[in-house]
Design a protein around this motif. Structure first.
Motif, mmCIF file in Angstrom:
data_model
loop_
_atom_site.group_PDB
_atom_site.id
_atom_site.type_symbol
_atom_site.label_atom_id
_atom_site.label_comp_id
_atom_site.label_asym_id
_atom_site.label_seq_id
_atom_site.Cartn_x
_atom_site.Cartn_y
_atom_site.Cartn_z
ATOM 1 N N LEU A 117 -58.205 -21.675 44.777
ATOM 2 C CA LEU A 117 -58.711 -20.735 43.774
ATOM 3 C C LEU A 117 -57.862 -20.787 42.503
ATOM 4 C CD1 LEU A 117 -60.827 -18.583 43.090
ATOM 5 C CD2 LEU A 117 -59.255 -16.867 44.022
ATOM 6 N N VAL A 118 -56.575 -21.082 42.661
ATOM 7 C CA VAL A 118 -55.668 -21.146 41.506
ATOM 8 C C VAL A 118 -56.179 -22.143 40.468
ATOM 9 C CG1 VAL A 118 -53.321 -21.751 40.771
ATOM 10 C CG2 VAL A 118 -53.662 -20.411 42.860
ATOM 11 N N GLN A 119 -56.673 -23.288 40.930
ATOM 12 C CA GLN A 119 -57.149 -24.312 39.985
ATOM 13 C C GLN A 119 -58.661 -24.519 40.049
ATOM 14 O OE1 GLN A 119 -57.978 -27.759 41.403
ATOM 15 N NE2 GLN A 119 -57.984 -26.641 43.324
ATOM 16 N N PHE A 120 -59.360 -23.539 40.573
ATOM 17 C CA PHE A 120 -60.805 -23.643 40.748
ATOM 18 C C PHE A 120 -61.525 -23.860 39.413
ATOM 19 C CE2 PHE A 120 -64.999 -21.580 41.928
ATOM 20 C CZ PHE A 120 -65.399 -22.589 42.775
ATOM 21 N N HIS A 121 -61.008 -23.321 38.332
ATOM 22 C CA HIS A 121 -61.651 -23.471 37.015
ATOM 23 C C HIS A 121 -61.644 -24.922 36.527
ATOM 24 C CE1 HIS A 121 -57.371 -22.998 36.143
ATOM 25 N NE2 HIS A 121 -57.596 -23.620 35.006
ATOM 26 N N ARG A 122 -60.902 -25.799 37.202
ATOM 27 C CA ARG A 122 -60.903 -27.230 36.861
ATOM 28 C C ARG A 122 -62.020 -27.989 37.583
ATOM 29 N NH1 ARG A 122 -55.554 -29.562 38.432
ATOM 30 N NH2 ARG A 122 -56.419 -31.391 37.440
ATOM 31 N N TRP A 123 -62.663 -27.337 38.566
ATOM 32 C CA TRP A 123 -63.742 -27.987 39.300
ATOM 33 C C TRP A 123 -64.967 -28.133 38.397
ATOM 34 C CZ3 TRP A 123 -64.440 -26.513 45.109
ATOM 35 C CH2 TRP A 123 -63.191 -26.543 45.755
ATOM 36 N N ASN A 124 -65.729 -29.180 38.647
ATOM 37 C CA ASN A 124 -66.961 -29.436 37.912
ATOM 38 C C ASN A 124 -67.948 -28.287 38.157
ATOM 39 O OD1 ASN A 124 -69.297 -30.486 36.813
ATOM 40 N ND2 ASN A 124 -69.121 -32.468 37.806
ATOM 41 N N ARG A 125 -68.387 -27.615 37.097
ATOM 42 C CA ARG A 125 -69.371 -26.531 37.151
ATOM 43 C C ARG A 125 -68.963 -25.418 38.119
ATOM 44 N NH1 ARG A 125 -72.453 -30.971 37.960
ATOM 45 N NH2 ARG A 125 -73.684 -30.085 39.651
ATOM 46 N N TRP A 126 -67.708 -25.010 38.027
ATOM 47 C CA TRP A 126 -67.191 -23.991 38.952
ATOM 48 C C TRP A 126 -67.946 -22.678 38.858
ATOM 49 C CZ3 TRP A 126 -64.833 -19.526 37.068
ATOM 50 C CH2 TRP A 126 -64.494 -19.523 35.710
ATOM 51 N N ARG A 127 -68.414 -22.326 37.694
ATOM 52 C CA ARG A 127 -69.188 -21.084 37.554
ATOM 53 C C ARG A 127 -70.509 -21.181 38.332
ATOM 54 N NH1 ARG A 127 -66.338 -20.864 32.641
ATOM 55 N NH2 ARG A 127 -65.701 -18.753 32.062
ATOM 56 N N ASP A 128 -71.125 -22.352 38.309
ATOM 57 C CA ASP A 128 -72.365 -22.561 39.062
ATOM 58 C C ASP A 128 -72.132 -22.384 40.563
ATOM 59 O OD1 ASP A 128 -73.650 -23.109 36.677
ATOM 60 O OD2 ASP A 128 -73.642 -25.285 36.958
ATOM 61 N N ILE A 129 -70.976 -22.849 41.034
ATOM 62 C CA ILE A 129 -70.644 -22.686 42.457
ATOM 63 C C ILE A 129 -70.605 -21.206 42.805
ATOM 64 C CG2 ILE A 129 -68.862 -23.036 44.225
ATOM 65 C CD1 ILE A 129 -68.055 -25.597 42.587
ATOM 66 N N LEU A 130 -69.878 -20.423 42.013
ATOM 67 C CA LEU A 130 -69.747 -18.989 42.280
ATOM 68 C C LEU A 130 -71.073 -18.253 42.138
ATOM 69 C CD1 LEU A 130 -66.279 -18.441 40.639
ATOM 70 C CD2 LEU A 130 -66.885 -17.728 42.955
#
Length: 198
Positions: A117-130
């Motif tokens: 979760l600490v670096q989740f904002h670096r994942w591709n389209r992380w907002r879409d995942i959530l």
């Protein structure tokens, strides 16, 4: 259902724990058992990924990682699968989109350790995942404060629920942070000690 795809029936709640599992270890087992217990999941699928786009070094061959994962996690409620390779996806957002298409009526919950979760904002389209599936975050040593104050945690603060079992049947966006007893096992430490040869 396609050959090699796990079986799931309408109404099931399945936790998805993705990663390179290079190698799988007792920490993965620990958070999986805690997720099953605390979130009321029917099953957990370990999605052994073809590779991690955030890591320069590529993992050990898929067959070796699958064999190790099955050896350390013999629970019948846990399915070890190379589903992302079968689906032809690399990004979690794409995997989730395809899974929801292949398994209509199945309720998926994405599982991750707090360190992710600490670096989740670096994942591709992380907002879409959530926004596509509920997310269960399980405590990991040394990551609690950083996870709770991470970019993703702050961006989706209003969608946080207080208990893991509250994710069951909840529509996204919804996420929770679950405090569990700590297990410090890590794949990188195992590799550094030379206990996982390629």
């Amino acid at each position: 259902m396609r050959t090699g795809f796990p079986i799931a029936t309408k109404g099931m709640v399945i936790g998805l724990l993705g990663g390179s599992f290079d190698p799988a270890h007792e920490g993965h087992v620990h958070i999986t058992r805690e997720a099953l217990k605390r979130m009321g999941l029917d099953r957990v699928w370990w999605l052994v990924s073809p590779g991690n786009p955030l890591k320069a070094r590529q993992p050990a061959p898929m067959a070796e990682r699958l064999a190790r994962a099955r050896a350390v996690m013999p629970d019948p409620r846990v399915v070890i699968t190379d589903l992302e390779a079968r689906l032809g996806t690399r990004a979690t957002a794409d995997t989730l989109r395809k899974l929801r298409s292949v398994y209509p009526g199945v309720h998926f919950v994405w599982l991750m350790g707090a360190d992710n979760l600490v670096q989740f904002h670096r994942w591709n389209r992380w907002r879409d995942i959530l926004r596509s599936v509920p997310v269960g975050v399980l405590a990991r040593p040394g990551s609690g404060v950083a996870a709770r104050t991470s970019v993703a945690a702050r961006a989706f603060r209003v969608n946080q629920v207080d208990r893991g079992e509250n994710l069951r049947g909840r529509k996204a966006p919804a996420w929770c942070f679950v405090n569990i007893p700590m297990n410090g096992a890590s794949s990188s430490a195992i590799r550094a000690r030379g206990e996982w040869k390629r």
